[in-house]
Scaffold this motif. Sequence first.
Motif, short mmCIF file in Angstrom:
data_model
loop_
_atom_site.label_atom_id
_atom_site.label_comp_id
_atom_site.label_asym_id
_atom_site.label_seq_id
_atom_site.Cartn_x
_atom_site.Cartn_y
_atom_site.Cartn_z
N LEU A 238 -37.32 -13.60 -12.21
CA LEU A 238 -38.48 -14.13 -12.12
C LEU A 238 -39.48 -13.55 -11.27
CD1 LEU A 238 -40.09 -16.45 -11.68
CD2 LEU A 238 -38.84 -17.00 -10.22
N THR A 239 -40.64 -13.53 -11.27
CA THR A 239 -41.11 -11.78 -10.95
C THR A 239 -42.82 -11.39 -10.96
OG1 THR A 239 -41.42 -10.00 -9.86
CG2 THR A 239 -40.89 -9.54 -12.37
N SER A 240 -43.46 -11.02 -10.13
CA SER A 240 -45.07 -10.55 -11.08
C SER A 240 -44.90 -10.24 -12.11
CB SER A 240 -45.53 -9.93 -9.97
OG SER A 240 -45.45 -7.94 -10.09
N ALA A 241 -45.79 -10.78 -13.11
CA ALA A 241 -46.34 -9.95 -14.40
C ALA A 241 -46.41 -8.21 -14.09
CB ALA A 241 -48.06 -10.04 -14.54
N GLN A 242 -47.05 -7.67 -12.92
CA GLN A 242 -47.01 -6.41 -13.19
C GLN A 242 -45.52 -5.56 -12.79
OE1 GLN A 242 -50.02 -4.36 -13.32
NE2 GLN A 242 -48.50 -3.04 -13.49
#
Length: 323
Positions: A238-242
């Motif tokens: 789980l993290t930012s798309a970038q």
Amino acid sequence: MSITTFLELKNVTRKFSVEQPLFSAAPRELTAVNDVSFTIEKGTTLGLVGESGCGKSTVAKIVAHLLPPSSGDVLLEGESIWHGSHKTTRSLPQRIQMIFQDPVSSLNPRKSIGKSIQEALDVHRVGSSADRKKVVTELLERVGMRAEHYARYPHEFSGGQRQRVAIARSLVLNPDFIVCDEAVSALDVSVQAQVLNLLTELQNDFGLTYMFISHDLAVVGHVSDVIAVMYLGRLVELTSAQALFDNALHPYTQMLLEAIPAPVPKRRSAGSVPDGDIPSPLTLPKGCPFHPRCKQVMPVCKEVTPQWLEIEKNHHVLCHLYT
């Protein structure tokens, strides 16, 4: 929960009883969603990605108040949608809507598209009959259709047009949050791009919050601010798309990235594609569920279930490689 958090899943688990053949043992339980937690900030999009059968659509139904969790909870602006007040529950259809994968089966073939869109307004007795029709025709035009399409039936339109109708129907009660469950997977690639652009425009115009579900990481990356990767009912990253595209940590996420078709075909690493099939959710392997297919498997992976770790700020992973 921060003041900007719009929706939060807290340790959500969903189990189903699976009947066994005659003269066999007692029914077993299938854990479709296993201790899933994440938050979605207001006005943003969370993409939920994974292979078929990983539990994405079950999460969607729980969030959309269509299927209760076996344990855990879903909070909408701090209030439980499953254990909250009667007032909260009654308001949910006007706050949470869903766009389904197949617009053909989600639209009534015996109703004109105008009547299908207007049905929610009729049920909630919003305005007069003339007011309702005006709202529907304006919505049709906003999603790229024409006002005269009001009286036509679903079979008279293409797949992309039917999905635009489904989008209009999801907007008719002016919701805050929309669950897009494989909303473009049944469409041609060129039509997918048009619908994705429309969803982005609508989000900007109406301040919508999305949960966008797909098995296609390239599509999810195009529309999402944050990406959650699921495997056999559990979040594995789980993290930012970038950050996910720049530095995927989990071997499963790396596999999904490798599977994205390149504009110019190139030779992939021989170790990028895992061996074997997805294990049955009824007989999960001991330890990490992904270890039978993982090229980086270690002895601990076969014995111990990994813990949810924050490796970098807002970048979480479920993997022994980082312990």
